[in-house]
Design an enzyme around this catalytic site. Structure first.
Site, PDB file in Angstrom:
ATOM      1  N   GLU A   3       0.835  -1.198   0.000  1.00 53.57           N
ATOM      2  CA  GLU A   3       0.000   0.000   0.000  1.00 53.57           C
ATOM      3  C   GLU A   3       0.871   1.250   0.000  1.00 53.57           C
ATOM      4  O   GLU A   3       0.788   2.098  -0.893  1.00 53.57           O
ATOM      5  CB  GLU A   3      -0.890  -0.026   1.240  1.00 53.57           C
ATOM      6  CG  GLU A   3      -1.649   1.249   1.533  1.00 53.57           C
ATOM      7  CD  GLU A   3      -2.227   1.201   2.940  1.00 53.57           C
ATOM      8  OE1 GLU A   3      -3.453   1.091   3.055  1.00 53.57           O
ATOM      9  OE2 GLU A   3      -1.443   1.274   3.918  1.00 53.57           O
ATOM     10  N   ASP A  63     -10.042   1.667   5.987  1.00 51.62           N
ATOM     11  CA  ASP A  63      -9.973   1.517   4.537  1.00 51.62           C
ATOM     12  C   ASP A  63     -10.969   2.450   3.847  1.00 51.62           C
ATOM     13  O   ASP A  63     -10.665   3.047   2.812  1.00 51.62           O
ATOM     14  CB  ASP A  63     -10.272   0.073   4.131  1.00 51.62           C
ATOM     15  CG  ASP A  63      -9.040  -0.804   4.081  1.00 51.62           C
ATOM     16  OD1 ASP A  63      -8.035  -0.454   4.732  1.00 51.62           O
ATOM     17  OD2 ASP A  63      -9.079  -1.857   3.418  1.00 51.62           O
TER      18      ASP A  63
END
Length: 441
Positions: free
Chosen positions: A90, A308
């Site tokens: 990420e 998220d």
């Protein structure tokens, strides 16, 4: 005073005042116009202050006392999730995207080498001629052979030791797009063939057939990104992984023979978001089924709007800015989620909710801390939504981000990584510096 400043800007520029009105989003995307809104300037901030602020936020992430970017030797670097003491695809892929947007080939190549050395699975003889950064990345992060070839292990220790062999699909999504942009900006003959690396990831992924439970990171039946590209994780998705405009980039410049497929993925992703987002609050769950329904897995991570989920407003704003292919719905969405957060108090909305807007019963921990916060990461992503919003309160969200400080919360918790990166992305968006990188002529 700022309204007067808008008028003066219009008069000086010789344009209509509607062009400098932050409540009137543009009706064409940058794929068509190659132009980007500078919402800060539209709201009256001075360009010199905007430039200085953006550079300050960038420097804080990469070079300040609370940096998350660390150089290794003379050719590699990694970005670390400090609170979790690891390196994640990420953050590494975000770093690549930021580097190419800022025209920082040095940072890009360092991160790519670390990632491919330690995180990526690949054949032992693949691209051995690449630079030291590439060699470092392939050794430690890239899967070098077998069913996971081409994928990146999603988490490593800072010394390159893998915490997990498996990939997380959002990393590959950003890797491919950033590599294509790098190819467009710097070419492919400076030590790393960026376009070949992007194609390698795509080709390796699309060749997966379930052997050893490994699947493509795009579900080929639904044409939607998976949560994890394996038999189990491929059964559902994560709304925050959906950036439809990225597929438009692939369709134009990946040159992998799948342009029509990628365009359909973009359309399917936009359709999915319609079904995934609550019709009243504008909130979405962290994970859900491909039809937009909740997983109902009774886990703390899954059906609620948590960490998220923060990324979704900014992702949809990006799709609006670049493609503007779903503008009516996206404008309604932007207004809707800002209306909900505003109703919770623009200075007090918290970072976790049930998607119907009620408070969660259990709070997800961040690192070692467990508390509901008015988190900088969500302040940032909700402030990016004005790129598509049509109401006056959008200005307040932008002002709140401009004035927000990146500092420890009341309980001492500080997130240099996630809060810091989302804040930087938001400043890039709102200053007109998160762009499609077209091929150099």
């Amino acid at each position: 005073m700022k309204n007067l400043f808008y008028l003066l800007l219009c008069l000086i520029a010789g344009t209509s005042c509607s062009q400098a009105d932050p409540t009137k989003p543009w009706d064409k995307g940058a794929f068509e116009t190659q132009k980007y809104r500078n919402l800060f300037a539209e709201m009256g901030y001075k360009q010199a202050d905007i430039d200085a602020k953006l550079q300050s936020v960038f420097d804080g992430v990469f070079y300040g006392p609370d940096k998350v970017y660390f150089e290794v030797g003379d050719s590699m670097a990694y970005i670390s999730d400090i609170k979790n003491h690891d390196v994640r695809t990420e953050g590494m892929s975000y770093g690549l995207m930021i580097a190419v947007q800022f025209d920082r080939k040095d940072i890009f190549d360092r991160l790519w080498r670390w990632g491919t050395k330690y995180m990526q699975h690949q054949e032992m003889n693949f691209c051995l001629q690449l630079t030291k950064l590439w060699r470092w990345g392939t050794k430690y992060m890239q899967h070098q052979d077998g069913p996971l070839k081409g994928y990146f292990a999603w988490s490593c220790e800072t010394d390159g030791t893998r915490n997990s062999q498996g990939p997380a699909s959002d990393g590959e999504l950003y890797y491919v797009t950033a590599l294509i942009f790098a190819s467009n900006r710097w070419g492919n003959d400076t030590g790393i063939n960026y376009l070949a690396e992007a194609r390698n990831i795509l080709n390796c992924s699309m060749e997966k057939d379930g052997t050893d439970r490994v699947m493509p990171f795009i579900n080929v039946e639904h044409k939607l990104i998976t949560f994890v590209p394996d038999i189990r994780g491929g059964l559902f998705t994560d709304p925050s992984y959906h950036v439809p405009a990225f597929y438009e980039v692939w369709a134009r410049w990946a040159d992998d023979g799948r342009a029509d497929f990628w365009r359909e993925c973009a359309e399917r992703s936009r359709e999915y978001l319609h079904k995934s987002i609550h019709p009243v609050t504008g909130l979405n769950p962290d994970y859900n089924n491909y039809d937009g329904s909740l997983l109902g897995n009774n886990h703390i991570i899954g059906d609620a709007f948590r960490f998220d989920s923060w990324r979704v407003p900014m992702n949809i704003a990006l799709d609006y800015s670049w493609a503007c292919a779903d503008k009516e719905w996206q404008q309604e969405y932007g207004n809707k989620i800002q209306n909900f957060l505003y109703s919770q108090g623009i200075d007090t909305f918290v970072d976790q909710y049930n998607i119907d807007g009620t408070q969660v019963k259990d709070t997800l921990k961040a690192g070692e801390h467990k508390a509901l916060r008015h988190s900088l990461g969500l302040i940032a992503t909700s402030a990016a939504a004005p790129l598509m919003c049509t109401h006056e309160k959008s200005r307040e969200f932008v002002d709140k981000l401009w004035n927000a400080k990146h500092e420890p919360y009341e309980d001492g918790y500080f997130d240099a990584y996630y809060d810091g990166l989302l804040r930087l992305f938001a400043f890039m968006h709102l200053s007109g510096n998160y762009r499609i990188i077209f091929p150099e002529k």
